[in-house]
Scaffold this motif. Structure first.
Motif, mmCIF file in Angstrom:
data_model
loop_
_atom_site.group_PDB
_atom_site.id
_atom_site.type_symbol
_atom_site.label_atom_id
_atom_site.label_comp_id
_atom_site.label_asym_id
_atom_site.label_seq_id
_atom_site.Cartn_x
_atom_site.Cartn_y
_atom_site.Cartn_z
ATOM 1 N N ARG A 18 -18.628 -11.248 2.705
ATOM 2 C CA ARG A 18 -17.822 -10.198 2.079
ATOM 3 C C ARG A 18 -16.628 -9.838 2.954
ATOM 4 N N LEU A 19 -16.854 -9.741 4.263
ATOM 5 C CA LEU A 19 -15.764 -9.420 5.179
ATOM 6 C C LEU A 19 -14.687 -10.498 5.146
ATOM 7 N N TRP A 20 -15.096 -11.764 5.126
ATOM 8 C CA TRP A 20 -14.122 -12.850 5.086
ATOM 9 C C TRP A 20 -13.350 -12.859 3.773
ATOM 10 N N VAL A 21 -14.031 -12.576 2.669
ATOM 11 C CA VAL A 21 -13.337 -12.504 1.381
ATOM 12 C C VAL A 21 -12.307 -11.382 1.411
ATOM 13 N N GLN A 22 -12.682 -10.225 1.965
ATOM 14 C CA GLN A 22 -11.751 -9.103 2.067
ATOM 15 C C GLN A 22 -10.537 -9.475 2.922
ATOM 16 N N LEU A 23 -10.776 -10.097 4.067
ATOM 17 C CA LEU A 23 -9.692 -10.461 4.969
ATOM 18 C C LEU A 23 -8.764 -11.499 4.343
ATOM 19 N N ILE A 24 -9.344 -12.517 3.734
ATOM 20 C CA ILE A 24 -8.529 -13.583 3.139
ATOM 21 C C ILE A 24 -7.726 -13.055 1.961
ATOM 22 N N TRP A 25 -8.365 -12.235 1.109
ATOM 23 C CA TRP A 25 -7.650 -11.691 -0.047
ATOM 24 C C TRP A 25 -6.497 -10.778 0.391
ATOM 25 N N THR A 26 -6.740 -9.968 1.406
ATOM 26 C CA THR A 26 -5.682 -9.092 1.920
ATOM 27 C C THR A 26 -4.529 -9.914 2.470
ATOM 28 N N ALA A 27 -4.839 -10.989 3.197
ATOM 29 C CA ALA A 27 -3.791 -11.852 3.749
ATOM 30 C C ALA A 27 -3.016 -12.557 2.646
ATOM 31 N N LEU A 28 -3.710 -12.990 1.604
ATOM 32 C CA LEU A 28 -3.044 -13.709 0.514
ATOM 33 C C LEU A 28 -2.115 -12.802 -0.295
ATOM 34 N N THR A 29 -2.567 -11.577 -0.556
ATOM 35 C CA THR A 29 -1.784 -10.682 -1.410
ATOM 36 C C THR A 29 -0.745 -9.879 -0.632
ATOM 37 N N ASN A 30 -0.835 -9.913 0.687
ATOM 38 C CA ASN A 30 0.137 -9.203 1.526
ATOM 39 C C ASN A 30 0.676 -10.147 2.598
ATOM 40 N N GLY A 31 1.000 -11.357 2.174
ATOM 41 C CA GLY A 31 1.319 -12.408 3.126
ATOM 42 C C GLY A 31 2.788 -12.670 3.374
ATOM 43 N N TYR A 32 3.664 -11.788 2.912
ATOM 44 C CA TYR A 32 5.096 -11.989 3.152
ATOM 45 C C TYR A 32 5.439 -11.469 4.552
ATOM 46 N N ALA A 33 5.210 -12.304 5.550
ATOM 47 C CA ALA A 33 5.362 -11.890 6.951
ATOM 48 C C ALA A 33 6.790 -11.501 7.296
ATOM 49 N N VAL A 34 7.755 -12.131 6.643
ATOM 50 C CA VAL A 34 9.165 -11.824 6.914
ATOM 51 C C VAL A 34 9.462 -10.355 6.653
ATOM 52 N N GLY A 35 8.803 -9.796 5.649
ATOM 53 C CA GLY A 35 9.028 -8.397 5.308
ATOM 54 C C GLY A 35 8.655 -7.458 6.437
ATOM 55 N N PHE A 36 7.563 -7.754 7.134
ATOM 56 C CA PHE A 36 7.146 -6.908 8.258
ATOM 57 C C PHE A 36 8.119 -7.036 9.427
ATOM 58 N N VAL A 37 8.646 -8.224 9.630
ATOM 59 C CA VAL A 37 9.567 -8.452 10.746
ATOM 60 C C VAL A 37 10.909 -7.762 10.487
ATOM 61 N N LYS A 38 11.433 -7.888 9.262
ATOM 62 C CA LYS A 38 12.757 -7.370 8.939
ATOM 63 C C LYS A 38 12.728 -5.958 8.347
ATOM 64 N N GLY A 39 11.547 -5.473 7.987
ATOM 65 C CA GLY A 39 11.476 -4.150 7.365
ATOM 66 C C GLY A 39 12.025 -4.140 5.959
ATOM 67 N N THR A 40 11.806 -5.237 5.235
ATOM 68 C CA THR A 40 12.281 -5.352 3.856
ATOM 69 C C THR A 40 11.095 -5.551 2.916
ATOM 70 N N ILE A 41 11.357 -5.420 1.614
ATOM 71 C CA ILE A 41 10.309 -5.556 0.601
ATOM 72 C C ILE A 41 10.510 -6.846 -0.171
ATOM 73 N N PHE A 42 9.440 -7.589 -0.361
ATOM 74 C CA PHE A 42 9.490 -8.827 -1.140
ATOM 75 C C PHE A 42 9.842 -8.509 -2.593
ATOM 76 N N LYS A 43 10.794 -9.252 -3.169
ATOM 77 C CA LYS A 43 11.249 -8.992 -4.534
ATOM 78 C C LYS A 43 11.183 -10.235 -5.411
ATOM 79 N N GLY A 44 10.298 -11.164 -5.074
ATOM 80 C CA GLY A 44 10.148 -12.389 -5.842
ATOM 81 C C GLY A 44 9.484 -12.149 -7.189
ATOM 82 N N PRO A 45 9.378 -13.186 -8.020
ATOM 83 C CA PRO A 45 8.842 -13.044 -9.378
ATOM 84 C C PRO A 45 7.395 -12.577 -9.435
ATOM 85 N N SER A 46 6.604 -12.837 -8.391
ATOM 86 C CA SER A 46 5.201 -12.415 -8.409
ATOM 87 C C SER A 46 5.050 -10.899 -8.394
#
Length: 295
Positions: A18-46
């Protein structure tokens, strides 16, 4: 020297799963790393699509939208076509999984789970006044998520996402703090409202070290929506009344403190599976199990 039993080893493996599913799902759905580096919000079609759990649209890493945030947005804007999508999404996920989403797929649920593992404070399952406090999430759902966005509008008829604006700790943790940390202009503009939300977040995080998932139990409107579907959801728990001895082992194992032998599909259940593994006579199964049960 303590020797683990076969059942204890199986429980540990399932908890890790369960912990691994939680971690992987969080990484997949919040995986736009550039946004954290630049302080911007992802605006792609998804971003036009909702994810099942509470996941802030404004999080720099978010690749999808939060269903509660989307629901407030469409209620306040009158965009009927998108409103049908959001309502349909909530109905579909609720009817399929119920609060399984809370236990396995919600990033803020993961945060609370990890904090509760910290060996500090004497752990509690509930806050004092638990039976009354549990109704707060339904009040928040009706008042802040539905009524205020519909009824309190500006001069052009637009409502605001009141839950996101005033309370949502997931938004503060996953969006507000990272954006302010990376953007000096935003830090200068942050005012008393953000300070209030930061206090709310701090209290919830501190409580999460002491009490199991206080936000899920008492405040989360998304959990309130999904919980309403538990009696009819495709994924439900079942209790074999012929096997069950009502020993209470399921309730003792349940961190949400549910008497599963009596209420296997309580609206508060997050489908973690602890009760199924704790039952000494294997009386608790699910609709996905092959074993037939009495209820």
């Amino acid at each position: 020297m303590y020797v683990w039993s076969v059942s204890e080893l199986a429980d540990k493996r399932k908890n890790r799963l369960r912990l691994w599913v939680q971690l992987i799902w969080t990484a997949l759905t919040n995986g736009y790393a550039v946004g954290f580096v630049k302080g911007t919000i992802f605006k792609g079609p998804s971003k036009a699509f909702c994810v099942p759990g509470l996941s802030c649209y404004s999080c720099p890493g978010a690749l999808g939208s939060c269903p509660i945030g989307a629901l407030q947005a469409v209620l306040g804007s009158g965009r009927n076509k998108f409103g049908f999508y959001v309502l349909g999404f909530l109905l579909f996920i609720g009817a399929l999984l119920g609060r399984f989403v809370c236990g396995w797929l919600c990033p803020f649920g993961l945060v609370q789970d990890l904090l509760y593992k910290i060996p500090f404070f004497k752990k509690r399952k509930n806050l004092p006044g638990d039976k009354i406090l549990k109704w707060m999430k339904y009040v928040i759902l009706v008042l802040l998520v539905i009524l205020l966005p519909l009824l309190v509008v500006d001069f052009v008829g637009q409502g605001q996402p009141w839950f996101c604006k005033l309370i949502c700790p997931a938004g503060t943790l996953m969006a507000g703090i990272p954006l302010l940390a990376a953007n000096e202009n935003l830090r200068a503009a942050a005012g008393s409202l953000f300070a209030l939300k930061a206090v709310i977040l701090g209290l919830i995080l501190l409580l999460s070290v002491w009490v199991y998932r206080p936000f899920c139990k008492y405040l989360c409107p998304l959990g309130a929506v999904y919980g309403l579907f538990h009696p009819i959801a495709f994924y439900r728990l079942k209790v074999d009344t012929d096997r069950c001895t009502r020993c209470g082992a399921c309730q003792k194992a349940c961190k949400m403190d549910i008497p599963v032998f009596d209420k296997p599909n309580s609206m508060d259940c997050i489908r973690c599976g602890d009760c199924v593994r704790a039952c000494p006579v294997h009386a608790i199964t699910s609709t996905l199990s092959h074993k037939k049960t009495g209820r």
